[in-house]
Write a protein that holds these residues in place. Sequence first.
Motif, short mmCIF file in Angstrom:
data_model
loop_
_atom_site.label_atom_id
_atom_site.label_comp_id
_atom_site.label_asym_id
_atom_site.label_seq_id
_atom_site.Cartn_x
_atom_site.Cartn_y
_atom_site.Cartn_z
N MET A 1 5.79 -46.40 6.68
CA MET A 1 5.57 -45.74 8.16
C MET A 1 4.27 -45.28 8.47
N GLY A 2 4.33 -44.55 9.59
CA GLY A 2 2.98 -43.86 10.02
C GLY A 2 2.50 -44.80 10.84
N ARG A 3 2.92 -45.98 11.42
CA ARG A 3 2.12 -46.47 12.21
C ARG A 3 2.25 -46.21 13.75
N GLY A 4 3.26 -45.40 14.00
CA GLY A 4 3.41 -45.01 15.41
C GLY A 4 2.27 -44.60 16.24
N ARG A 5 1.73 -43.46 15.52
CA ARG A 5 0.28 -43.20 16.29
C ARG A 5 -0.69 -44.20 16.43
N ALA A 6 -0.98 -44.95 15.63
CA ALA A 6 -1.76 -45.98 15.59
C ALA A 6 -1.45 -46.91 16.77
N LYS A 7 -0.34 -47.32 16.84
CA LYS A 7 0.28 -48.35 17.86
C LYS A 7 -0.03 -47.59 19.20
N ALA A 8 0.51 -46.28 19.41
CA ALA A 8 0.46 -45.65 20.55
C ALA A 8 -1.12 -45.56 20.81
N LYS A 9 -1.93 -45.44 20.11
CA LYS A 9 -3.36 -45.23 20.70
C LYS A 9 -4.01 -46.51 20.97
N GLN A 10 -3.52 -47.53 20.21
CA GLN A 10 -4.08 -48.98 20.73
C GLN A 10 -3.44 -49.27 22.09
N THR A 11 -2.02 -49.02 22.29
CA THR A 11 -1.37 -49.07 23.67
C THR A 11 -2.11 -48.17 24.73
N LYS A 12 -2.44 -47.22 24.37
CA LYS A 12 -3.20 -46.34 25.28
C LYS A 12 -4.61 -46.92 25.80
N VAL A 13 -5.24 -47.19 24.48
CA VAL A 13 -6.67 -47.89 24.84
C VAL A 13 -6.48 -49.11 25.76
N ALA A 14 -5.67 -50.18 25.54
CA ALA A 14 -5.23 -51.18 25.96
C ALA A 14 -5.06 -51.01 27.72
N ARG A 15 -4.33 -49.97 27.77
CA ARG A 15 -4.04 -49.81 29.34
C ARG A 15 -5.12 -49.29 30.03
N GLU A 16 -6.11 -48.46 29.34
CA GLU A 16 -7.23 -47.89 30.11
C GLU A 16 -8.22 -49.09 30.45
N LEU A 17 -8.13 -50.06 29.41
CA LEU A 17 -9.19 -51.23 29.72
C LEU A 17 -8.64 -52.27 30.78
N LYS A 18 -7.02 -52.02 30.71
CA LYS A 18 -6.47 -52.98 31.65
C LYS A 18 -6.52 -52.50 33.17
N TYR A 19 -6.43 -51.17 33.31
CA TYR A 19 -6.22 -50.66 34.70
C TYR A 19 -7.57 -49.79 35.26
N SER A 20 -8.61 -49.66 34.34
CA SER A 20 -9.68 -49.28 34.90
C SER A 20 -10.56 -50.01 35.54
N SER A 21 -11.37 -49.64 36.33
CA SER A 21 -12.39 -50.22 37.11
C SER A 21 -13.62 -49.75 36.83
N PRO A 22 -14.51 -50.51 35.88
CA PRO A 22 -15.85 -49.71 35.41
C PRO A 22 -16.76 -50.14 36.63
#
Length: 62
Positions: A1-22
């Motif tokens: 167990m304990g993978r929830g926080r890591a997965k949530a962080k990965q999802t957050k980073v993936a969303r930022e990369l996908k939807y941000s406009s550098p």
Amino acid sequence: MGRGRAKAKQTKVARELKYSSPNTDFDALQQELGSGEDRFTRRSDDDDQVDARWGEYSYDER
């Protein structure tokens, strides 16, 4: 167990990369891509020596 926080962080980073406009510096990119040096078609003296040495083994269809 304990993978929830890591997965949530990965999802957050993936969303930022996908939807941000550098901010892209297109002038710097154009300079880098259009440097005028064609590195794939350059030939050196070594290439001529190799061609001469291995030329006798080339397939010549007549």
